[in-house]
Design an enzyme around this catalytic site. Structure first.
Site, PDB file in Angstrom:
ATOM      1  N   ILE A  34     -12.855 -19.537  19.645  1.00  0.00           N
ATOM      2  CA  ILE A  34     -12.119 -18.812  21.388  1.00  0.00           C
ATOM      3  C   ILE A  34     -12.417 -19.108  22.288  1.00  0.00           C
ATOM      4  CG2 ILE A  34     -11.259 -17.934  22.961  1.00  0.00           C
ATOM      5  CD1 ILE A  34     -11.557 -15.645  20.837  1.00  0.00           C
ATOM      6  N   GLY A  35     -14.827 -19.610  21.106  1.00  0.00           N
ATOM      7  CA  GLY A  35     -15.332 -20.101  22.339  1.00  0.00           C
ATOM      8  C   GLY A  35     -16.794 -19.900  22.111  1.00  0.00           C
ATOM      9  N   SER A  40     -23.961 -17.094  21.222  1.00  0.00           N
ATOM     10  CA  SER A  40     -22.449 -16.509  20.176  1.00  0.00           C
ATOM     11  C   SER A  40     -21.557 -17.002  20.129  1.00  0.00           C
ATOM     12  CB  SER A  40     -22.072 -14.946  20.296  1.00  0.00           C
ATOM     13  OG  SER A  40     -21.806 -15.372  21.867  1.00  0.00           O
ATOM     14  N   CYS A  42     -16.919 -17.350  19.973  1.00  0.00           N
ATOM     15  CA  CYS A  42     -15.569 -15.831  19.405  1.00  0.00           C
ATOM     16  C   CYS A  42     -14.343 -16.458  18.939  1.00  0.00           C
ATOM     17  CB  CYS A  42     -15.720 -15.473  21.434  1.00  0.00           C
ATOM     18  SG  CYS A  42     -15.404 -14.050  21.229  1.00  0.00           S
ATOM     19  N   ASP A 153     -24.909  -8.777  34.401  1.00  0.00           N
ATOM     20  CA  ASP A 153     -24.777 -10.324  34.249  1.00  0.00           C
ATOM     21  C   ASP A 153     -23.401 -10.498  35.288  1.00  0.00           C
ATOM     22  OD1 ASP A 153     -25.050 -12.973  33.924  1.00  0.00           O
ATOM     23  OD2 ASP A 153     -24.912 -12.658  32.169  1.00  0.00           O
TER      24      ASP A 153
HETATM   25  N1  LIG Z   1     -12.986 -10.029  23.690  1.00  0.00           N
HETATM   26  C1  LIG Z   1     -13.212 -11.461  23.967  1.00  0.00           C
HETATM   27  N2  LIG Z   1     -11.944 -11.614  24.271  1.00  0.00           N
HETATM   28  C2  LIG Z   1     -11.078 -12.899  24.248  1.00  0.00           C
HETATM   29  N3  LIG Z   1     -12.124 -14.048  24.313  1.00  0.00           N
HETATM   30  C3  LIG Z   1     -13.713 -13.503  24.235  1.00  0.00           C
HETATM   31  C4  LIG Z   1     -14.211 -12.408  24.332  1.00  0.00           C
HETATM   32  N4  LIG Z   1     -14.872 -12.190  24.991  1.00  0.00           N
HETATM   33  C5  LIG Z   1     -15.531 -13.617  24.382  1.00  0.00           C
HETATM   34  N5  LIG Z   1     -14.742 -15.048  24.540  1.00  0.00           N
HETATM   35  C6  LIG Z   1     -14.738 -15.967  25.015  1.00  0.00           C
HETATM   36  O1  LIG Z   1     -15.056 -16.432  24.485  1.00  0.00           O
HETATM   37  C7  LIG Z   1     -16.543 -17.515  24.336  1.00  0.00           C
HETATM   38  C8  LIG Z   1     -18.165 -16.839  24.070  1.00  0.00           C
HETATM   39  O2  LIG Z   1     -18.174 -15.597  24.744  1.00  0.00           O
HETATM   40  P1  LIG Z   1     -19.423 -14.759  24.713  1.00  0.00           P
HETATM   41  O3  LIG Z   1     -19.610 -13.886  25.061  1.00  0.00           O
HETATM   42  O4  LIG Z   1     -19.647 -14.849  23.262  1.00  0.00           O
HETATM   43  O5  LIG Z   1     -20.216 -15.478  25.258  1.00  0.00           O
HETATM   44  P2  LIG Z   1     -20.402 -16.395  26.683  1.00  0.00           P
HETATM   45  O6  LIG Z   1     -20.181 -14.693  27.618  1.00  0.00           O
HETATM   46  O7  LIG Z   1     -20.240 -17.434  27.154  1.00  0.00           O
HETATM   47  O8  LIG Z   1     -22.027 -16.701  26.995  1.00  0.00           O
HETATM   48  P3  LIG Z   1     -23.523 -16.106  27.669  1.00  0.00           P
HETATM   49  O9  LIG Z   1     -23.475 -15.540  25.986  1.00  0.00           O
HETATM   50  O10 LIG Z   1     -24.630 -16.951  27.375  1.00  0.00           O
HETATM   51  O11 LIG Z   1     -23.364 -15.394  28.622  1.00  0.00           O
HETATM   52  C9  LIG Z   1     -15.589 -17.304  25.611  1.00  0.00           C
HETATM   53  O12 LIG Z   1     -14.964 -18.483  26.237  1.00  0.00           O
HETATM   54  C10 LIG Z   1     -15.156 -16.159  26.180  1.00  0.00           C
HETATM   55  O13 LIG Z   1     -14.258 -16.149  27.041  1.00  0.00           O
END
Ligand SMILES: Nc1ncnc2c1ncn2[C@@H]1O[C@H](COP(=O)(O)OP(=O)(O)OP(=O)(O)O)[C@@H](O)[C@H]1O
Length: 600
Positions: A34-35, A40, A42, A153
């Site tokens: 997803i991203g 991390s 996802c 955050d």
């Molecule tokens: N519960 C979820 N459902 C759907 N997509 C998610 C979910 N959690 C994270 N993502 C997607 O996965 C990607 C990575 O998210 P993650 O929280 O791991 O990192 P981030 O918040 O983008 O970065 P950082 O960890 O640097 O703050 C993002 O693009 C986010 O939109």
């Protein structure tokens, strides 16, 4: 780097296609990526036994190459904290496990990504949308703050959206509990241009620092740019400390005022979450109950099908300010082109007839039908015989009339809980016929023949479409397509409740109406209003005498109930009517009702 080392590292970063949580024994299938975040990745994840879909957050274990930059213990702290939370506006934490290379967090899947994605597609959002999203965020944040947790955050990419467009606060990687002083450790963490002045001054985060971040969010979604745009850090931090941001002159005064409150350099001057919801920005503007998914890429119109849109545009601001309708229906002379459409049909009797003029209706006088309306899909009978209920009503009224001789007075009767509609509003020329039931519920029979009722005490909404079966919803899960009708129903309800209050009507304790009770037909004449309900109840309300006559039940259980102003309502069974007959006055009322029905 040696190719072999690179290969080894890449293979350690790969996440297996199938994963087993050794704790629960569940087996998952990893879906698409997803991203990616800083530490991390996802993925979409499916539980093989239930087909439930989750988001899988994968963090490389410290010690593995990819995890070497991550602060020690960060992921463990995130798991400990996030797994203790449960709130509809916080991304749900479903479990975690680890293998040699990774730590896995199984999270609620938010299928519409985040507000950052929405803003990227949209550039700016409308105020009603912002209120909708912020209400969800504030609800989740209140839950965190009540547990003395600061998020640290808050930003658009951490406000996730599920498929129903419900907002969820996620990414609790930086969240921490505040100490007894209300502060966290004095570390500089978070997203630089959303940091609060006290954080850049290294005084540590407090709950008020999250409130500041909400100010940055509000500014960003309304203007399309953050209040403290990227600049050399010392310059940006100075602007933050001074609360110095470009004045968003094009925003509404309420939005600007709220931004200024949230971005107060002194944390003590920022509003609390509860005060925030009391701000004019929230209380004086329309907040949709839901947003359509299309609002991820284009502004929702909040438009409603004609002819309801005119009404809603004009009274939109008033619709949700419950019972604060200063002039629900404006007399013709007041209505310029702007107010056009707000005058009622000439069928509001109220208490305008002085007691001295409340004479019995003239049974021989002319009767004319002003308006009438009918339910399109009549649940009481076969679809092609819409007159059945009229014939049943005639039969029942006639039964009461024929039951006994004319008497000098009505039989003593008894108190009997009979549902009727003590007040109504006929706006059928444009929208529908609204009525308030004596059990406190209200409903509208719309011009298109559909029916919507608001049922006490839980406020369930029952909707009968033109074709098909009755559908029941809570206010929260109402489909968007019914939003306009619900708004009209609420508008009418507010108006009728206010009228009942002004008339000092005391609600009598009463069993609630069955959820499927509908108004099948209404007939309006200058003298009498007739309502035919789906449970065979017939109500006749008379303008001159202000009396309501209700015939309910069927066969030997038929009852005639009389409600007259200033008198106790009394109810007589058919048996009593046969023995004692009813007064000339009541007979005149019955005659008039019958004549109107026979006109149709
Ligand atoms: N519960 C979820 N459902 C759907 N997509 C998610 C979910 N959690 C994270 N993502 C997607 O996965 C990607 C990575 O998210 P993650 O929280 O791991 O990192 P981030 O918040 O983008 O970065 P950082 O960890 O640097 O703050 C993002 O693009 C986010 O939109």
């Amino acid at each position: 780097m040696e190719p072999a080392t690179r290969r080894r590292r890449r293979s350690r970063q790969l996440v297996a296609a199938f994963l087993r949580d050794p704790g629960s024994g569940r087996v998952y299938r990893r879906g698409k990526l997803i991203g990616k975040g800083a530490f991390s990745r996802c993925y979409k994840l499916t539980d093989m036994s239930t087909s439930a879909v989750f988001a899988l957050k994968v963090v490389p274990r410290s010690g593995s190459g990819a995890g070497r930059l991550r602060p020690r213990g960060k992921v463990e702290r995130e798991i400990a904290l996030h797994s203790s939370l449960r709130h509809r506006n916080i991304v749900a934490f479903h479990g975690h496990f680890a293998d040699r290379d990774h730590v896995y967090m199984v999270l609620e899947y938010c299928g519409r990504q985040s507000l950052a994605h929405v803003l990227k597609a949209r550039q700016t959002l409308t105020e009603p949308e912002v209120r909708y999203y912020l209400r969800g965020v504030i609800s989740g944040l209140r839950y965190l703050h009540q547990r003395r947790i600061v998020h640290r955050d808050l930003k658009l990419s951490n406000f996730f959206l599920n498929n129903n467009m419900e907002v969820k606060i996620g990414d609790l990687g930086l969240a921490a509990r505040v100490g007894p002083s209300g502060h966290c450790h004095r570390v500089l963490c978070g997203t630089p241009n959303f940091l609060a002045p006290e954080v850049v001054s290294r005084n540590g985060h407090t709950c008020q620092s999250d409130i500041w971040a909400l100010g940055c969010v509000l500014y960003t979604v309304l203007t399309g740019s953050p209040p403290f745009p990227a600049a050399p850090l010392p310059e940006m931090y100075q602007n933050i400390r001074d609360g110095h941001y470009p004045e968003p002159a094009h925003l509404s005064p309420n939005a600007r005022h709220l931004i200024a409150r949230l971005l107060a350099p002194n944390p003590a001057e920022r509003p609390s979450l509860d005060q925030l919801l009391q701000d004019d920005f929230f209380t004086q503007g329309f907040t949709p109950e839901r947003l359509p998914p299309c609002s991820c890429h284009s502004p929702p119109s909040f438009a409603v099908p004609r002819p309801l849109d005119g009404l809603l545009r004009k009274v939109g601001r008033l619709l949700l300010a419950e019972c604060r309708l200063p002039r629900p229906f404006i007399p013709k002379e007041d209505s310029g082109p702007e107010a056009e459409g707000l005058e009622p049909d000439p069928m509001e009797w109220g208490n305008k007839v002085p007691a001295s003029e409340r004479r019995a209706p003239d049974p021989e006088g002319p009767v004319c039908l002003l308006t009438q309306g009918a339910l399109r899909s009549d649940p009481a009978g076969p679809e092609d015989s819409p007159q059945l209920e009229v014939e049943a009503a005639i039969r029942n009224l006639q039964l009461c009339l024929d039951a006994g001789p004319e008497a000098t007075q009505d039989p003593p009767g008894e108190q009997w809980p009979v549902l009727c509609a003590p007040t109504w509003v006929d706006y059928s020329s444009k929208y529908g016929f609204g009525y308030q039931l004596s059990d406190g519920g209200s409903a509208v029979l719309f011009r298109d023949g559909t029916h919507m009722a608001l049922r006490p005490p839980g406020g369930q909404v029952c909707y009968l479409p033109a074709r098909g079966k009755l559908k029941a919803f809570t206010l929260r899960d109402m489909p968007n397509s019914l939003g306009a009708k619900l708004a009209v129903l609420r508008f009418f309800t507010c108006y009728m409740q206010r009228r009942l209050r002004e008339e000092g009507a005391q609600p009598a304790p009463q069993p609630p109406a069955a959820p499927d009770l509908c108004l099948l037909r209404f007939f309006v004449s200058p003298q009498v209003l007739l309502l035919l309900f789906s449970d065979d109840t017939v109500q006749a309300s008379f303008s001159r005498t202000q009396a309501h006559l209700v015939v309910s039940g069927a066969g030997e259980d038929l009852r005639l109930t009389l409600r007259q102003p200033g008198r106790r309502s009394v109810s007589c069974a058919l048996r009593a009517l046969r023995m004692r007959g009813c007064s000339a006055n009541t007979r005149q009322h019955l005659h008039l009702a019958l004549r109107l029905l026979q006109l149709r």
